[in-house]
Design a protein around this motif. Structure first.
Motif, mmCIF file in Angstrom:
data_model
loop_
_atom_site.group_PDB
_atom_site.id
_atom_site.type_symbol
_atom_site.label_atom_id
_atom_site.label_comp_id
_atom_site.label_asym_id
_atom_site.label_seq_id
_atom_site.Cartn_x
_atom_site.Cartn_y
_atom_site.Cartn_z
ATOM 1 N N LEU A 56 56.113 -88.349 85.445
ATOM 2 C CA LEU A 56 57.217 -87.724 84.719
ATOM 3 C C LEU A 56 56.955 -87.728 83.215
ATOM 4 O O LEU A 56 57.257 -86.741 82.526
ATOM 5 C CB LEU A 56 58.525 -88.459 85.024
ATOM 6 N N ALA A 60 56.594 -84.303 81.047
ATOM 7 C CA ALA A 60 57.522 -84.046 79.944
ATOM 8 C C ALA A 60 56.770 -83.764 78.647
ATOM 9 O O ALA A 60 57.135 -82.854 77.894
ATOM 10 C CB ALA A 60 58.463 -85.233 79.773
ATOM 11 N N LYS A 63 55.241 -80.296 78.819
ATOM 12 C CA LYS A 63 56.210 -79.202 78.858
ATOM 13 C C LYS A 63 56.850 -78.939 77.499
ATOM 14 O O LYS A 63 57.033 -77.783 77.115
ATOM 15 C CB LYS A 63 57.300 -79.518 79.880
ATOM 16 N N ASN A 64 57.196 -79.982 76.761
ATOM 17 C CA ASN A 64 57.949 -79.837 75.516
ATOM 18 C C ASN A 64 56.987 -79.795 74.324
ATOM 19 O O ASN A 64 56.309 -80.774 74.020
ATOM 20 C CB ASN A 64 58.924 -81.000 75.368
ATOM 21 N N CYS A 76 51.190 -90.500 76.264
ATOM 22 C CA CYS A 76 50.763 -89.751 77.455
ATOM 23 C C CYS A 76 49.476 -90.347 78.023
ATOM 24 O O CYS A 76 49.335 -90.484 79.244
ATOM 25 C CB CYS A 76 50.562 -88.286 77.085
ATOM 26 N N LEU A 302 62.354 -86.970 74.835
ATOM 27 C CA LEU A 302 61.684 -87.019 76.133
ATOM 28 C C LEU A 302 62.703 -87.103 77.265
ATOM 29 O O LEU A 302 62.526 -86.458 78.307
ATOM 30 C CB LEU A 302 60.720 -88.203 76.166
ATOM 31 N N ARG A 303 63.760 -87.881 77.064
ATOM 32 C CA ARG A 303 64.803 -87.964 78.099
ATOM 33 C C ARG A 303 65.483 -86.607 78.295
ATOM 34 O O ARG A 303 65.799 -86.227 79.426
ATOM 35 C CB ARG A 303 65.842 -89.022 77.713
ATOM 36 N N THR A 305 64.107 -83.693 77.854
ATOM 37 C CA THR A 305 63.153 -82.868 78.588
ATOM 38 C C THR A 305 63.156 -83.205 80.073
ATOM 39 O O THR A 305 63.102 -82.318 80.930
ATOM 40 C CB THR A 305 61.731 -83.054 78.015
ATOM 41 N N LEU A 306 63.235 -84.489 80.384
ATOM 42 C CA LEU A 306 63.278 -84.908 81.787
ATOM 43 C C LEU A 306 64.535 -84.388 82.480
ATOM 44 O O LEU A 306 64.479 -83.941 83.631
ATOM 45 C CB LEU A 306 63.213 -86.432 81.883
ATOM 46 N N GLU A 308 66.187 -81.695 81.715
ATOM 47 C CA GLU A 308 66.005 -80.260 81.912
ATOM 48 C C GLU A 308 65.095 -79.986 83.104
ATOM 49 O O GLU A 308 65.338 -79.055 83.894
ATOM 50 C CB GLU A 308 65.423 -79.625 80.657
ATOM 51 N N MET A 309 64.038 -80.791 83.248
ATOM 52 C CA MET A 309 63.106 -80.611 84.356
ATOM 53 C C MET A 309 63.812 -80.877 85.674
ATOM 54 O O MET A 309 63.633 -80.132 86.653
ATOM 55 C CB MET A 309 61.910 -81.532 84.184
#
Length: 314
Positions: A56, A60, A63-64, A76, A302-303, A305-306, A308-309
């Motif tokens: 995850l 994230a 993606k962002n 990462c 990051l939270r 983005t998670l 949204e995913m």
């Protein structure tokens, strides 16, 4: 094969004769020296949790575009290192189960080659994980003490070179370690590397905490709000304690195990300590589970983005 076989190469000391080992075991035959039997299912469960968490984080960051910065690239890479440990563990467990139930029949020579590959993969992942913990500490130090020059110091190119260097050094070091793991000099280098990372993190984070505490004290004295100062200082101290405490608790026992292998392989206390090797491996895997909670999921971006995913997936 057995779970986390490369690290299990270090379960027993090799620099003592069998007679000395058996005598030491007999002398240390008390109840607490019987070791701890940890089921493979626990290794498997923790590996799955770690794999999902770190996957995850990687997804994230990719993606962002707002997370495309050196700091998040280092986080990462840490997630990738922890994820590789989990993948290696899961693959090994899968092969074990298939071979135990007769579904998969593999020649002994092929099994040895598979062990060597998994050995190198896990060892390089462990070394890179330790390295990126140190890199993240240095990056945060530069962010605080050289805030105005951060983007000129930690450029994207330098970040890429740092990441490539860590992966290359970890791969080469793991190859040497797996090949010469019975050499005390190799173990001493590994122990020295752990102590270096520990001292580096300790010095940098304490220095950062001291600076933040000084700033809070100045603000508090100007605004005459000592309660806010004490509350913020306590929160910072708790964060620092958790950060360094988790690192030491998860990694310390394994490296203390290595120190005992070098210094006292036949002493009764050391023999008793060796019997808890499975517990030390569990702690290392737990570190892979906790790392995202400390370094990644605390980020609001990051939270978001998670979330949204997850919502898009539904």
């Amino acid at each position: 094969m057995s779970t986390l076989n490369p690290l299990r190469l270090l379960r027993e000391p090799w620099n003592a004769s069998e007679g000395n080992q058996s005598n030491a075991t007999a002398r240390a035959g008390s109840a607490w020296c019987q070791g701890l039997d940890i089921p493979n299912e626990l290794f498997l469960a923790l590996g799955l949790v770690s794999l999902v968490e770190n996957l995850l984080v990687v997804a994230a960051v990719l993606k962002n575009r707002n997370l495309h910065s050196p700091m998040y690239y280092f986080i990462c890479c840490l997630a990738v290192s922890d994820m590789l440990v989990s993948i290696s563990n899961l693959v090994e467990m899968l092969f074990m189960l298939l071979m135990e139930h007769g579904v998969l029949v593999i020649r002994a020579s092929v099994v040895r080659h598979m062990d060597n590959v998994i050995n190198m993969l896990i060892c390089s992942s462990v070394l890179s994980s330790l390295s990126f913990l140190g890199v993240i500490a240095v990056d945060r130090y530069i962010t605080i003490f050289y805030a105005l020059r951060y983007h000129s110091i930690m450029t994207l190119q330098r970040a890429m070179v740092t990441m490539a260097s860590v992966w290359l050094a970890s791969t080469v070091s793991s190859t040497v370690f797996v090949t010469y793991y019975r050499n005390n000099a190799i173990l001493l280098c590994l122990i020295g590397f752990f102590l270096f990372v520990l001292v580096l993190m300790l010095v940098l984070y304490i220095h950062m905490f001291a600076l933040a505490r000084h700033h809070l004290r100045s603000i508090s004295s100007q605004q005459k709000q000592p309660t806010v100062y004490r509350s913020s200082s306590l929160k910072g101290a708790v964060t620092l304690t958790i950060l360094l405490g988790v690192f030491f608790i998860c990694w310390g026992p394994f490296f203390f195990h290595l120190i005992l292998i070098v210094t006292c392989p036949t002493k009764p206390f050391c023999t008793c300590f060796f019997s808890y090797f499975n517990l030390f491996l569990i702690l290392i895997i737990c570190n892979s589970v906790v790392d995202p909670l400390i370094y990644a999921f605390r980020s609001q971006e990051l939270r978001r983005t998670l979330r949204e995913m997850v919502l898009c997936s539904w």
